[in-house]
Each structure stands twice: as structure tokens, then as C-alpha cells.
Enzyme design. Structure first.
Site, PDB file in Angstrom:
ATOM      1  N   ARG A  44       0.784  -1.266  -0.146  1.00 19.91           N
ATOM      2  CA  ARG A  44       0.379  -0.162  -0.203  1.00 19.91           C
ATOM      3  C   ARG A  44       0.645   0.837   0.072  1.00 19.91           C
ATOM      4  NH1 ARG A  44       2.406   2.091   4.051  1.00 19.91           N
ATOM      5  NH2 ARG A  44       0.626   3.675   3.649  1.00 19.91           N
ATOM      6  N   ASP A 241      -1.970  10.291  -2.148  1.00 22.30           N
ATOM      7  CA  ASP A 241      -2.205   9.423  -3.240  1.00 22.30           C
ATOM      8  C   ASP A 241      -2.710   9.831  -4.664  1.00 22.30           C
ATOM      9  OD1 ASP A 241      -3.250   8.558  -0.375  1.00 22.30           O
ATOM     10  OD2 ASP A 241      -3.077   6.316  -1.233  1.00 22.30           O
TER      11      ASP A 241
HETATM   12  O1  MRU Z   1      -4.695   3.129   1.931  1.00 22.40           O
HETATM   13  P1  MRU Z   1      -3.038   3.294   2.095  1.00 22.40           P
HETATM   14  O2  MRU Z   1      -2.369   3.167   3.303  1.00 22.40           O
HETATM   15  O3  MRU Z   1      -2.463   2.449   0.682  1.00 22.40           O
HETATM   16  O4  MRU Z   1      -2.722   4.930   1.869  1.00 22.40           O
HETATM   17  C1  MRU Z   1      -1.379   5.439   1.864  1.00 22.40           C
HETATM   18  C2  MRU Z   1      -1.752   6.733   2.238  1.00 22.40           C
HETATM   19  O5  MRU Z   1      -2.521   7.581   2.596  1.00 22.40           O
HETATM   20  C3  MRU Z   1      -0.213   7.770   2.257  1.00 22.40           C
HETATM   21  O6  MRU Z   1      -0.275   8.011   3.174  1.00 22.40           O
HETATM   22  C4  MRU Z   1       0.284   7.951   0.785  1.00 22.40           C
HETATM   23  O7  MRU Z   1       0.020   6.834   0.178  1.00 22.40           O
HETATM   24  C5  MRU Z   1       1.011   8.480   0.605  1.00 22.40           C
HETATM   25  S1  MRU Z   1       2.137   7.868   0.481  1.00 22.40           S
HETATM   26  C6  MRU Z   1       3.780   7.536   0.422  1.00 22.40           C
END
Ligand code: MRU
Length: 363
Positions: A44, A241
Site C-alpha cells: 500500500r 494518493d
Molecule cells: O490506504 P493506504 O495505506 O494505501 O494509504 C496511503 C496513504 O494515504 C499515504 O499516506 C499516501 O499513499 C502517501 S504515500 C507515500
């Protein structure tokens, strides 16, 4: 160690669902399995998802039984659809699959009837996936040092979710800024939001920062406002994201609340994200799809239920922070400041040119 990599014809990655208890490498040998590794969150974090998807495209070419480039391109288009559907918010996913598919289309168009064109395409796609993963690390280091410039020595930083080595191929985005400060010898301290419901802060960021010996405290998400009001936070940093063309930021649920309270208390807020996370096709954050995840993330901690059986649950995984709450967006091409529409476009164009230049150098 890299979060995700290619070995022996398989896509391998650290299984983040098991951290910090167990360090297990999971391996995936089909496109459907790679898509599952993303949807079930073995991997993730936007850039790590992008690198995984790139390897998924290389895998699609590798396992395809196509004997001509036209059939191989069709397999790649199907693989792209499968991978893109795995998670909706992190734009690095479709950015990476598009990059590999476009390359395959370009090569096929330039050498339509060449002997061995399928084998050529397979090796070109694997080389591109490896290049994307290598670039991710270089980009993160550049971003980290760009961001470190706005963090004073002695600063207390507030960080949300996990944006570190585990969320990328290595080094991280917002945590990359923290690692850069640490490498520079700045005396910093990090407040680590636990980040309900999946606890990426408690499970992953705390694990990473403790291994790197960065001074930190884990806090309940609800403590952040109190710390900001009482002068214990100097800078807020988080990843993204997806960033819309106007600088609205989609990030882990809870980010918006932090940014608003930071503004109320005069604390600068920096989003740290590579230009591959900027989606110039979307005018603002209202156009960004927000993923909804399963009830179990909210009603269970570990395998233990913390709410009445059958309680109705709503679980949006991301929120939008409007650009007016963002002081700057740190990219590998420098820090973008308002008006974001112009500054982000310039950074994205520079980022694209750098990828083209690097590819030309490889050829
Ligand atoms: O749901 P996730 O764990 O994939 O969400 C990740 C995040 O929100 C991070 O903070 C985001 O991807 C930035 S990562 C470098």
C-alpha cells in the site's frame, strides 16, 4: 531492502499486513494475484502501488503466450484493466500501467513485423518496470531533501499514515523529508498519528522510525489537535494518493481534519508527493474517487471485535484537503506554492521531461 521487487519471474514484496509482528516476503506469479496484492493491501502507499503495478505489467508480458505483438498488446490492455481496478484513489497505479502500456505500443508501432518482437517487448517492459522502481528511490531522495529545507532544526513534526520506505520502493515521501532531516543531523522529533482504522501509523511508521532511530512518539489520532493548540507542533507533513490540478489533496482519512486545525493554529502544512501523484486531468478534489473499504477495518482490531455484531459501518479510506489548507506541495522538481495550478503544471512537465531524458540515456 526494497518494498517490492522482481525476482525469478515473480513479483515479490514485504507483506505489510503482518508488520510489525512478522517480516514475511510474499510472491505473486499472475496478474490477478498482483492485483490482489494491491486490493488486499499486502502493498500500500501510492508510489509502492505504482511500482507493483509496473511489475504486474512486466509479469503480464512474461506469462503471455502471445506469439505476435498485436496479441501481446491485447494481453497488456487486459492486464492494465485488471490492475487499475485494484484500488481507485492512488493515481500512481494507472500512471504506471499507462506508462508501460504506452511504451509497448510505441515499440510495437515502430517495429511491427520484426522477428522476435514479442521477446523484445517482454524485455523492454521488464527494463521499464525496473527503471520506474529505481527512479522512485531517486525521486524520493530528491523530494526528501527539497522538503528538509523548510523544516527548522529542533522542529516537532506531525505525520499522518505511512509515507515511508514501505509506502514507496524505498525512502518515502513525507517520511523521506523526515529521513533527510535526520541524515542532515537536524534534531527533529516526530508525532506519529496512529491512523485509524488500519493503523498504518502505529504499525508501519512507528516501526520504520524506530529502526531508523528517529526520535518519535506514537499518538492517538485524537491527540493531534491538542498538540497543535498547545504549541507542540511546528510543521505538519503528509503524503498524497492523488493531487488534483488545483492542489486539492486526496490522502488517508483524517488528513483534512489535521490540516484545518493546523491552519487554525498557524502551523505550516506540507504535502509531499512525486509528480506522478499529480493528476492534471482532474480540475479539483471533488473529482477524485474516494475508496470505501470493508467494515472489518473499523469494527475489528487484530481479529478482535470492538463493536456490537452487525453494527452499520461507513469506512471511507481517504479524504480531500482543499488547497487553501496546504502551504506547499513538495515534489522531486521543487516545492510548489500557490497558485498551485501553475506551479504543479510546471513541476509535472519537468518530471515528464526527466523520465524521457532518462529513458533516452538508457537506450
Ligand atoms: O490506504 P493506504 O495505506 O494505501 O494509504 C496511503 C496513504 O494515504 C499515504 O499516506 C499516501 O499513499 C502517501 S504515500 C507515500
Amino acid at each position: 531492502m526494497r518494498t517490492v521487487y522482481w525476482q525469478d519471474g515473480k513479483v515479490k514484496m514485504i507483506d505489510q499486513r503482518l508488520l510489525p509482528g512478522e517480516e514475511v516476503i510474499a510472491e505473486f506469479a499472475t496478474v490477478a494475484e498482483v492485483a490482489r496484492s494491491i486490493s488486499e493491501m499486502y502493498v500500500r502507499g501510492a508510489p509502492a502501488i505504482g511500482a507493483t503495478a509496473a511489475y504486474g505489467m512486466a509479469l503480464a508480458a512474461n506469462v503471455s503466450d502471445a506469439t505476435d505483438s498485436g496479441d501481446l498488446l491485447n494481453d497488456l490492455r487486459r492486464a492494465k484493466d485488471t490492475l487499475d481496478a485494484a484500488r481507485p484513489t492512488a493515481v500512481n497505479l494507472s500512471w504506471a500501467t499507462r506508462r508501460l502500456l504506452s511504451l509497448a505500443e510505441e515499440i510495437a508501432a515502430s517495429k511491427p513485423s520484426m522477428e522476435g518482437s514479442v521477446a523484445d517487448l517482454r524485455s523492454a517492459l521488464l527494463a521499464e518496470a525496473e527503471a520506474l522502481a529505481d527512479e522512485d528511490i531517486q525521486i524520493n531522495r530528491r523530494m526528501g531533501y527539497n522538503g528538509a529545507a523548510v523544516v527548522p532544526d529542533g522542529a516537532n513534526l506531525l505525520h499522518h499514515c505511512n509515507t515511508g520506505s514501505l509506502a514507496t520502493v524505498d525512502f518515502g515521501t513525507a517520511l523521506g523529508v523526515i529521513y533527510a532531516c535526520h541524515e542532515q543531523g537536524k534534531q527533529i522529533h516526530v508525532w506519529v498519528d496512529e491512523t485509524r482504522p488500519r493503523l498504518q501509523g502505529a504499525r508501519l511508521t512507528a516501526w520504520e522510525l524506530m529502526r531508523a532511530e528517529v526520535p518519535m512518539h506514537l499518538i492517538a489520532d485524537n491527540a493531534a489537535g491538542h498538540l497543535m493548540r498547545t504549541g507542540q507542533v511546528d510543521v505538519v507533513v503528509f503524503g498524497a494518493d492523488r493531487v488534483a490540478a488545483n492542489g486539492d489533496v486526496a490522502n488517508k482519512i483524517g488528513t483534512y481534519k489535521i490540516a484545518v486545525v493546523a491552519r487554525e493554529n498557524g502551523i505550516p502544512v506540507y504535502c509531499v508527493a512525486p509528480t506522478s501523484t499529480v493528476d492534471l486531468d482532474l480540475p479539483d478534489g471533488d473529482h477524485i474517487p474516494i475508496e470505501e473499504r470493508g467494515d472489518e477495518e473499523v469494527v475489528e482490531i487484530g481479529a478482535r471485535s470492538i463493536a456490537p455484531a452487525n453494527v452499520p459501518v461507513y469506512n471511507p479510506a481517504f479524504d480531500i484537503t482543499p488547497n487553501r489548507y496546504v502551504t506547499g506541495i513538495v515534489t522531486e522538481e521543487g516545492i510548489c506554492y500557490p497558485p498551485f495550478k501553475q506551479s504543479l503544471r510546471t513541476a509535472v512537465e519537468k518530471g515528464r521531461a526527466a523520465i524521457e531524458a532518462e529513458r533516452a540515456e538508457r537506450e
